[in-house]
Design a protein around this motif. Structure first.
Motif, PDB file in Angstrom:
ATOM      1  N   GLY A  16      -0.395   2.887   2.115  1.00  0.00           N
ATOM      2  CA  GLY A  16      -1.328   2.958   3.235  1.00  0.00           C
ATOM      3  C   GLY A  16      -2.542   3.829   3.010  1.00  0.00           C
ATOM      4  N   LEU A  17      -2.721   4.391   1.812  1.00  0.00           N
ATOM      5  CA  LEU A  17      -3.890   5.203   1.511  1.00  0.00           C
ATOM      6  C   LEU A  17      -5.028   4.328   1.012  1.00  0.00           C
ATOM      7  CD1 LEU A  17      -2.150   8.156  -0.383  1.00  0.00           C
ATOM      8  CD2 LEU A  17      -2.831   8.077   2.022  1.00  0.00           C
ATOM      9  N   PRO A  18      -6.262   4.799   1.072  1.00  0.00           N
ATOM     10  CA  PRO A  18      -7.373   4.032   0.512  1.00  0.00           C
ATOM     11  C   PRO A  18      -7.129   3.709  -0.954  1.00  0.00           C
ATOM     12  CG  PRO A  18      -8.202   5.850   1.846  1.00  0.00           C
ATOM     13  CD  PRO A  18      -6.724   6.040   1.739  1.00  0.00           C
ATOM     14  N   GLY A  19      -7.302   2.458  -1.331  1.00  0.00           N
ATOM     15  CA  GLY A  19      -7.063   2.031  -2.703  1.00  0.00           C
ATOM     16  C   GLY A  19      -5.666   1.524  -2.958  1.00  0.00           C
ATOM     17  N   ALA A  20      -4.782   1.545  -1.917  1.00  0.00           N
ATOM     18  CA  ALA A  20      -3.391   1.122  -2.129  1.00  0.00           C
ATOM     19  C   ALA A  20      -3.316  -0.357  -2.467  1.00  0.00           C
ATOM     20  CB  ALA A  20      -2.561   1.433  -0.891  1.00  0.00           C
ATOM     21  N   ASP A  21      -4.121  -1.193  -1.819  1.00  0.00           N
ATOM     22  CA  ASP A  21      -4.094  -2.630  -2.118  1.00  0.00           C
ATOM     23  C   ASP A  21      -4.535  -2.888  -3.551  1.00  0.00           C
ATOM     24  OD1 ASP A  21      -3.239  -3.095   0.450  1.00  0.00           O
ATOM     25  OD2 ASP A  21      -5.249  -3.509   1.224  1.00  0.00           O
ATOM     26  N   LYS A  22      -5.573  -2.192  -3.982  1.00  0.00           N
ATOM     27  CA  LYS A  22      -6.055  -2.336  -5.357  1.00  0.00           C
ATOM     28  C   LYS A  22      -4.981  -1.922  -6.347  1.00  0.00           C
ATOM     29  CE  LYS A  22      -9.583  -0.361  -8.432  1.00  0.00           C
ATOM     30  NZ  LYS A  22     -10.718   0.606  -8.507  1.00  0.00           N
ATOM     31  N   ALA A  23      -4.301  -0.789  -6.088  1.00  0.00           N
ATOM     32  CA  ALA A  23      -3.251  -0.311  -6.977  1.00  0.00           C
ATOM     33  C   ALA A  23      -2.063  -1.261  -6.990  1.00  0.00           C
ATOM     34  CB  ALA A  23      -2.790   1.087  -6.543  1.00  0.00           C
ATOM     35  N   ALA A  24      -1.679  -1.780  -5.818  1.00  0.00           N
ATOM     36  CA  ALA A  24      -0.549  -2.712  -5.755  1.00  0.00           C
ATOM     37  C   ALA A  24      -0.845  -3.987  -6.528  1.00  0.00           C
ATOM     38  CB  ALA A  24      -0.219  -3.024  -4.295  1.00  0.00           C
ATOM     39  N   ALA A  25      -2.071  -4.501  -6.424  1.00  0.00           N
ATOM     40  CA  ALA A  25      -2.443  -5.719  -7.154  1.00  0.00           C
ATOM     41  C   ALA A  25      -2.400  -5.475  -8.657  1.00  0.00           C
ATOM     42  CB  ALA A  25      -3.829  -6.179  -6.710  1.00  0.00           C
ATOM     43  N   ALA A  26      -2.854  -4.302  -9.092  1.00  0.00           N
ATOM     44  CA  ALA A  26      -2.835  -3.993 -10.523  1.00  0.00           C
ATOM     45  C   ALA A  26      -1.403  -3.912 -11.042  1.00  0.00           C
ATOM     46  CB  ALA A  26      -3.572  -2.676 -10.770  1.00  0.00           C
TER      47      ALA A  26
END
Length: 956
Positions: free
Chosen positions: A703-713
């Motif tokens: 839920g932190l900023p950048g979490a979606d980007k990190a999860a996709a990576a």
């Protein structure tokens, strides 16, 4: 000598008579001097009572009949102990820098090898001779009953053979295997009574039975047993825990994690001599011997003679406490001094008659000083008595509540006598300046009823200003020195001493300059209405009374303002460095150990998550895993996983090999490659390393900023790093995995893996590995917890319910919630404001009350020329306003400056960080500027009589 003492007799008689005659002033002085005496008496009683006497110590450790207790110290070599064999001051010889007189014994029999054999019962018997040994085992076990479970300490010992060591408060002590007597705390937390049965479970200790010199970790089955609760132990000082009959907890000696003394023996039979104690020390045992404590050996025969070993003296703390105590006593003197001044003036005619009949100035000083001695003695005796009674009452209340505060009550009579003497000295010091002024009064003018105004040397205020400036400079040096240090950073004892000395000098400077400040503000009198004009002129004429009161107000408010600035700045800094690990209100549950297989751990966590879901709706959840080394490795294995910076992007300080200079440190702060300032985050709910292994499922719920980007990576098989310089030009990161067992050389493994950078702090997520990369590094995934995203952010009540639900499943599961740090400074600030308000108002009221006693002739003149009765109230209010407004404004300004200096000092001591800046609580200080003068003025006006006095005026 006798003649000098004889001259004090009439002075003391006069002082005693004046004390009885002027009850109000006497009560004021006595109460002010009593306050520090009461605090000192409570502290001395608590400190002396906090250490058991020899009789109490022997009884609580050896009971009625045991001659000694032998306890394993777990040292790689001999033990050094004092006479009592107390654990905090009995140390491993290898940890002590020996003195010359014990060097010979320090070298004898020393064996620091890792395979040192622990002494057996046969070794102990050989050292002691024909004695009977009663073995006691201590270990931590998991106790449970119904839906309650907790870790408790248990002693397994046959209590019938060591009577008096344990005492049953209710029920009885264990008499056969399968019986246990719990402490009150253990019984309450498990919700059991006498006659109930509890289940005790002993977890296998890592390496408990491993062969020395090998890295093998034995695996044992969990041992459980049933125990009947037959009693509840009486509350005792530092009670070790519950007690069970030997054999109640199977395998306790082999499986239980070691406690403070896992194996100990009670000695029955012949007394244990000091020579035998030394022999047992060489075997790695510390000894509590009844005969040695009752008849201690010569200090020359003892390697440790006191409590000093193992305890470093915190000079900085002593200095801070000393400075605070010194300033507090200065406040008392400032508040009491004006009362003696007025008392001397009220007795001026009596002193003048004494001088006219042959008395010398020394006799006049002696009379005023005798007043300080008499009132100091009275305050000291009453304060010591009240302090001891309060300490005894507090202890009695705590004992009645089932809580022991001290092991035994010891009233330190000699120290209390010294405290009474201190009160006498305090009273004499407070009366010293009034006594000197009284000795200089004009006898003829006093007998004629004329007042001689005190005159101050013009240089005195400038001396005060110089001292204040010097104090500020010294304190600033201490703060600056802490920032740059002698080798780049770090505060030294010298800098701390400079800071404290500067603060005290600044305080003294303001006090010395107070008379000049009063004179300066008195010159503003023509610009104000009649009441304020009279108050200003009275303050200027009577500097001996108003200057100390003004200094007391300044000191009280300055201390409050300085502490409030520091506390507010530190709280702002803590808030600035906090880094959340999850979105606000998100829950996580975790296992508190790394034991067990992943399947069992996942099942426990799933059950706990289901239990939490019944009390708190959960929208989504995911398991969290960390990377751990594959296989059985040494207990002390150290691991490090980091991403190497790309070429040319390493921080210049990384390979420096020395402490950086001031300029190098400043340059590093501005270098984004070194941008690692202080960070803080909450404790995670799980145990173990924090290098996470994830396929993106758990990271998506962060839920932190950048979490979606990190999860996709992570879903694409990439690693996630928190430093953009760790991603090389080819889009890969070089991940290094280092292991070390503290003995052999480090093992390093490096892999290249596609990576994505996300700007998270190192306290959140430094490196997150996809499962394939973790396996390539020789790591396996260990399930440690779960992230639970509730439908709505969890409140405190939700967290409490979730924790209870999780603990009902297993006592090894913890619950945590992400919430922004709450800066709890409001209560502290209110306490500070209340204290400063009390001191400021009291100082002002004292001065106004004393002024009323001296201003009767002036008020009579006002009545004679037609002043209204309400004028008396306005004059009293004006006198209070002059002191309170001036003192508060000066105190706030001084406090802000000192608070800023303390903030700079702390920022330098903890490393240079631009976020640790000065933050001024303007709202609080604004309230201070309004509240203290308002209370002082309103209180003075309310207490002043409206009817003006009629006093016969004499020609001046």
């Amino acid at each position: 000598m006798m003649r000098s003492l004889t001259r004090w007799v009439p002075a003391l008689r006069i002082a005693s008579r004046d004390a009885r005659r002027h009850n109000g002033r006497t009560a004021l002085v006595v109460v002010m001097i009593m306050l520090p005496v009461i605090v000192g008496a409570i502290a001395l009683t608590a400190v002396t009572s906090g250490r058991p006497t020899d009789e109490t110590y022997v009884q609580m450790n050896l009971g009625d009949t045991a001659q000694a207790q032998l306890l394993q110290a777990r040292c790689a070599g001999p033990v050094l102990q004092n006479v009592r064999g107390e654990r905090p001051w009995s140390v491993c010889q290898a940890d002590v820098q020996t003195e010359p007189d014990v060097e010979a014994r320090a070298d004898a029999g020393f064996d620091a090898g890792p395979d040192r054999r622990e002494p057996t019962q046969a070794d102990l018997v050989a050292a002691l001779g024909d004695v009977e040994l009663v073995r006691s085992l201590t270990g931590g076990v998991q106790a449970s009953t119904g839906d309650r479970s907790r870790q408790i300490w248990v002693d397994e010992v046959d209590v019938s053979r060591v009577p008096g060591v344990f005492t049953a408060g209710r029920g009885r002590l264990p008499e056969r295997p399968g019986e246990v007597a719990l402490t009150e705390d253990h019984a309450d937390s498990l919700d059991v009574e006498i006659g109930h049965t509890i289940t005790v479970k002993v977890e296998p200790a890592q390496g408990a039975d491993a062969d020395p010199g090998t890295d093998a970790k034995p695996r044992h089955d969990v041992v459980t047993a049933e125990a009947a609760v037959v009693g509840v132990l009486a509350e005792e000082w530092l009670s070790p825990g519950s007690v069970a009959y030997p054999g109640t907890v199977p395998g306790l000696a082999s499986y239980a994690e070691p406690g403070p003394s896992p194996h100990s023996w009670f000695v029955r039979g012949d007394p244990v001599s000091w020579e035998q104690v030394l022999a047992l020390n060489d075997l790695g045992m510390r000894v509590i011997s009844r005969s040695v404590i009752e008849d201690p050996p010569d200090p020359a025969e003892m390697p440790l003679t006191g409590h000093e070993t193992g305890r470093g003296t915190d000079l900085q703390s002593i200095g801070i406490v000393g400075a605070v105590v010194g300033v507090g006593l200065l406040e008392v003197i400032l508040l009491v001094g004006p009362a003696f001044t007025v008392g001397a003036r009220r007795s001026s005619r009596q002193l003048a008659i004494l001088a006219a009949t042959g008395g010398t100035p020394r006799d006049m000083r002696r009379v005023v000083l005798a007043s300080g001695l008499v009132l100091g003695l009275l305050a000291g005796v009453l304060g010591a008595m009240v302090g001891v009674l309060l300490a005894l009452a507090f202890n009695a209340v705590m004992v009645a509540r089932g809580e022991l505060v001290v092991p035994n009550i010891v009233i330190p009579w000699l120290l209390l006598i010294a405290l009474v003497g201190f009160a006498v000295v305090l009273g004499a010091v407070a009366a010293l300046l009034p006594a000197r002024r009284a000795a200089k009064d004009d006898v003829v003018a006093t007998l004629a009823g004329r007042r001689r105004e005190a005159r101050q040397h013009r240089a005195v205020p400038w001396v005060g200003v110089g001292l204040a400036a010097l104090g500020l400079a010294v304190a600033s040096y201490g703060a600056y020195g802490a920032t740059v240090g002698t080798d780049g950073y770090g505060a030294s004892t010298t800098h701390t001493a400079a800071l404290l000395a500067g603060a005290v000098l600044l305080e003294i400077g303001i006090i010395v300059a107070a008379g000049g400040i009063v004179t300066l503000i008195a010159k503003l009198a023509p610009r104000f209405p009649a009441a304020i004009r009279l108050a200003l002129r009275d303050a200027g004429r009577q500097r001996g009374r108003t200057a100390p009161a003004l200094a007391a107000v300044v000191a009280a408010v300055a201390g409050m303002a300085a502490v409030s600035v520091y506390v507010t700045s530190e709280a702002g800094y803590r808030e600035a460095i906090y880094r959340p690990s999850l979105a606000e209100g998100t829950l996580e549950i975790g296992l508190t150990s790394l034991d067990g297989a992943n399947e069992d751990r996942s099942a426990d966590l799933a059950a706990a998550a289901d239990a939490v879901g019944k009390v708190l709706p959960i929208a989504d959840q995911a398991s969290v895993s960390v990377g751990v080394p594959v296989g059985d490795l040494p207990d002390q294995l150290l691991t490090s996983i980091r991403a190497q910076p790309s070429p040319g992007n390493a921080c210049p300080l990384a390979g420096l090999g020395r402490r950086p200079t001031e300029q190098e440190h400043a340059d590093a702060l501005d270098d984004p490659r070194c941008g690692r300032l202080a960070e803080n985050s909450r404790r995670r709910a799980w145990a173990g390393p924090h290098t996470y292994v994830d396929d993106g499922t758990a990271t998506a719920l962060v839920g932190l900023p950048g979490a979606d980007k990190a999860a996709a990576a992570l879903a694409d098989g990439k690693a996630v790093v928190n430093d953009r310089y760790a991603v090389w030009s080819d889009g890969n990161a070089r991940i290094t995995f280092e292991t070390s067992d503290g003995k052999s050389a480090e093992t390093t493994e490096t892999i290249e893996v596609a990576a994505e950078s996300v700007e998270w702090s190192r306290t959140q997520y430094s490196v997150i590995l996809p499962p394939a990369a973790a396996a390539e590094l020789g790591m396996e995934s260990k399930v440690v917890g779960m992230i639970l995203v509730p439908d709505e952010p969890a409140s405190d009540a939700d967290v409490a319910a979730a924790r209870a639900a999780a603990e009902s499943v297993s006592g090894d599961i913890d619950v945590a919630v992400e919430s922004s740090p709450v800066v709890e400074t409001s209560i502290d600030m209110l306490v500070l404001l209340a204290g400063a308000t009390l001191l400021g108002v009291v100082a002002t009221w004292i001065s106004v009350g004393l002024a009323a006693a001296e201003s009767r002739s002036d008020l009579a003149t006002l009545a004679a020329i037609g002043a209204s009765p309400a004028m008396r109230r306005w004059v009293a209010g004006g006198q209070a306003a002059v002191l309170a407004v001036t003192g508060v404004l000066l105190g706030v300004a001084t406090g802000i400056v000192m608070g800023a200096v303390f903030v700079d000092f702390s920022a330098g001591s903890s490393g240079i960080d631009p976020r640790f800046g000065v933050s001024v609580p303007w709202l609080l200080l604004g309230a201070t500027i309004i509240v203290i003068p308002a209370l002082a003025v309103l209180g003075a006006m309310a207490a002043a009589p409206s009817r003006l006095p009629l006093v016969r005026r004499l020609a001046q």
